[in-house]
Design a protein around this motif. Structure first.
Motif, short mmCIF file in Angstrom:
data_model
loop_
_atom_site.label_atom_id
_atom_site.label_comp_id
_atom_site.label_asym_id
_atom_site.label_seq_id
_atom_site.Cartn_x
_atom_site.Cartn_y
_atom_site.Cartn_z
N SER A 95 2.65 -4.12 5.90
CA SER A 95 3.14 -3.46 4.69
C SER A 95 1.97 -2.96 3.84
CB SER A 95 4.00 -4.44 3.88
OG SER A 95 4.33 -3.89 2.62
N GLY A 96 2.05 -1.71 3.48
CA GLY A 96 1.04 -1.06 2.65
C GLY A 96 1.40 0.41 2.56
N ALA B 31 -6.05 10.04 6.35
CA ALA B 31 -7.00 9.24 7.13
C ALA B 31 -6.85 7.75 6.81
CB ALA B 31 -8.42 9.71 6.84
N GLN B 32 -6.66 7.42 5.53
CA GLN B 32 -6.47 6.02 5.15
C GLN B 32 -5.20 5.46 5.77
OE1 GLN B 32 -6.84 6.84 0.85
NE2 GLN B 32 -8.28 5.11 0.77
N LEU B 33 -4.14 6.25 5.73
CA LEU B 33 -2.87 5.81 6.28
C LEU B 33 -3.01 5.56 7.79
CD1 LEU B 33 0.15 5.26 5.77
CD2 LEU B 33 0.58 7.69 6.24
N GLU B 34 -3.66 6.47 8.48
CA GLU B 34 -3.82 6.31 9.93
C GLU B 34 -4.65 5.07 10.25
OE1 GLU B 34 -5.02 8.76 13.97
OE2 GLU B 34 -5.15 9.75 12.01
N ARG C 105 6.38 -3.78 13.76
CA ARG C 105 7.17 -3.19 12.67
C ARG C 105 6.24 -2.95 11.49
NH1 ARG C 105 8.05 -8.50 13.48
NH2 ARG C 105 9.46 -8.11 15.22
N VAL C 106 6.34 -1.77 10.86
CA VAL C 106 5.44 -1.43 9.75
C VAL C 106 6.23 -0.74 8.63
CG1 VAL C 106 3.44 -1.21 11.28
CG2 VAL C 106 4.79 0.82 10.69
N LYS C 107 5.69 -0.85 7.42
CA LYS C 107 6.36 -0.24 6.25
C LYS C 107 5.36 0.57 5.44
CE LYS C 107 7.46 -2.53 2.43
NZ LYS C 107 8.08 -3.61 1.61
N ILE C 108 5.80 1.76 5.00
CA ILE C 108 5.00 2.57 4.10
C ILE C 108 5.77 2.80 2.81
CG2 ILE C 108 3.84 3.73 6.02
CD1 ILE C 108 5.53 6.26 5.24
N LYS C 109 5.03 3.16 1.76
CA LYS C 109 5.62 3.52 0.47
C LYS C 109 5.98 4.99 0.46
CE LYS C 109 4.72 -0.47 -1.66
NZ LYS C 109 5.77 -1.36 -2.20
N GLU D 251 6.63 14.25 5.15
CA GLU D 251 5.43 14.46 5.96
C GLU D 251 4.74 13.14 6.27
OE1 GLU D 251 4.30 17.30 7.51
OE2 GLU D 251 6.36 17.78 6.94
N ARG D 252 4.67 12.24 5.31
CA ARG D 252 4.03 10.94 5.54
C ARG D 252 4.86 10.08 6.49
NH1 ARG D 252 3.70 7.66 1.86
NH2 ARG D 252 1.68 6.71 2.30
#
Length: 373
Positions: free
Chosen positions: A141-142, A150-153, A167-171, A185-186
């Motif tokens: 999670s982040g 680039a930070q997200l990748e 399993r992952v979570k984005i804001k 897009e994100r």
């Protein structure tokens, strides 16, 4: 304890709270808030030559609530009487209003009391609570809205490729829900990075209206989003129920709840598919167990919100538990603050079955520079 041995029930002799301010490793934001540091209120409680640890991620004022309102009614009580301590704290805060920061303060003390009890008995906390599993599933999670591509990748690749978290979570909810184009897009970038076999979670932090949230997921069916956290404000139970009725993803909320009745209202409104409990906010381990039973009675599972090393033991002892949030900020802080932290490899935490209590040792000297009071 040997059969026939005298039963020792030591009194609580001390309870103290300290405040630490830890800068983030990069600017962070979600759909409705931005921050550059995290405040930790750490509780240490003593009895019988042992010390229990608890904490909450909350305003510094929680420390004053702990020392001024809670410590006087807990000190001197039998250390094993966690239920009596919990009741005494609730009675002590009647005129301060149990919700909000007061609930966070109670949670930190309650977790410290349970850790103390397990250490006095020389057993791991999850065994004292009655474990039902040896492994606690987590999700990375982040994915903050302030992150560049680039930070997200980099973050997502670390969870999926190096730690094998499935399993992952984005804001999402960029700029209070006003930039849905960037949200899409994100989300699409995230799916490209994690591949088809990793579950995709999104968290709007209440940034959208109900219809915005529905349109967003209906416009991206190919992404296979399975978890939609706070698509609308967690106070908007009708809005949560509306989104839940339309989208295929599980709708989740509850991270701000500080008492049983908050969650009762959420269950009665049929607002969520999974209740989120934050052990550092909801009233600690004592109240977590009551809320989890309430959820079970409504046919719901619970998910742990943040504070993974504070949550893992009670999660292991909760039958209707789904998964625990491996939140970037708190993972980083807890690794800085404690020896004995856990490995997320493979997408699950395995509580230490040898160390007593929560298995953590405070790194007092290493964190001294972060202390503000």
């Amino acid at each position: 304890m040997a059969t026939g041995a005298a039963w020792a029930d030591p009194a609580i002799t001390g309870l103290e709270a300290a405040v630490y301010e830890v800068p983030t490793d990069a600017p962070e934001a979600d759909g409705t808030f931005a921050w550059d540091s995290t405040t930790v209120v750490l509780v240490r409680v003593q009895a019988g030559g042992c010390e229990g640890l608890g904490w909450t991620y909350a305003p510094a004022g929680c420390a004053q609530l702990i020392t001024g309102l809670l410590a006087p009614v807990v000190t001197g009580r039998a250390a094993f009487d966690t239920g009596a301590c919990a009741l005494a704290m609730l009675q002590a805060v009647r005129n301060a209003n149990r919700s909000g920061a007061v609930g966070y303060a109670i949670s930190a003390v309650d977790c410290a009391l349970w850790d103390l009890k397990a250490r006095l008995l020389d057993v791991p906390l999850h065994r004292l609570l009655g474990a039902v599993r040896d492994r606690v599933d987590i999700y990375g999670s982040g994915g903050f809205t302030s992150y560049s591509s680039a930070q997200l990748e980099q973050q997502l690749s670390g969870w999926v490729e190096r730690e094998n978290i499935p399993r992952v979570k984005i804001k999402i909810g960029q700029d209070r829900g006003t930039n849905i184009f960037r949200d899409r897009e994100r989300m699409r970038q995230t799916r490209r990075i994690i591949g088809d076999d990793v579950e995709l979670f999104v968290d709007a932090n209440g940034a959208y209206t109900a219809k915005q949230a529905i349109r967003l997921l209906q416009s991206t069916p190919e992404l296979g989003v399975v978890w939609f956290e706070e698509p609308v404000s967690s106070d908007d139970l009708a809005g949560l129920r509306h989104v839940r009725a339309v989208v295929s993803a599980d709708v989740a909320a509850g991270e701000y709840g500080t008492d049983l009745y908050y969650f009762l209202r959420m269950c009665q409104a049929e607002a969520v598919d999974c209740l989120q409990l934050d052990v550092s906010r909801c009233g600690g381990i004592t109240e977590w167990q009551r809320i989890a039973a309430l959820a079970a009675a409504h046919g719901l599972q619970v998910s742990g919100h943040c504070a993974p090393h504070l949550s893992v033991h009670v999660a292991a002892a909760t039958q209707n538990f789904r998964h625990l949030e491996w939140f970037h900020d708190h993972v980083r802080i807890e690794r800085m603050f404690f020896d004995g932290t856990l490995d997320a490899q493979g997408g699950a935490l395995v509580p230490d079955s040898a160390a007593p209590g929560n298995g953590l040792t405070l790194r007092t000297a290493d964190i001294a520079d972060f202390r503000t009071r």
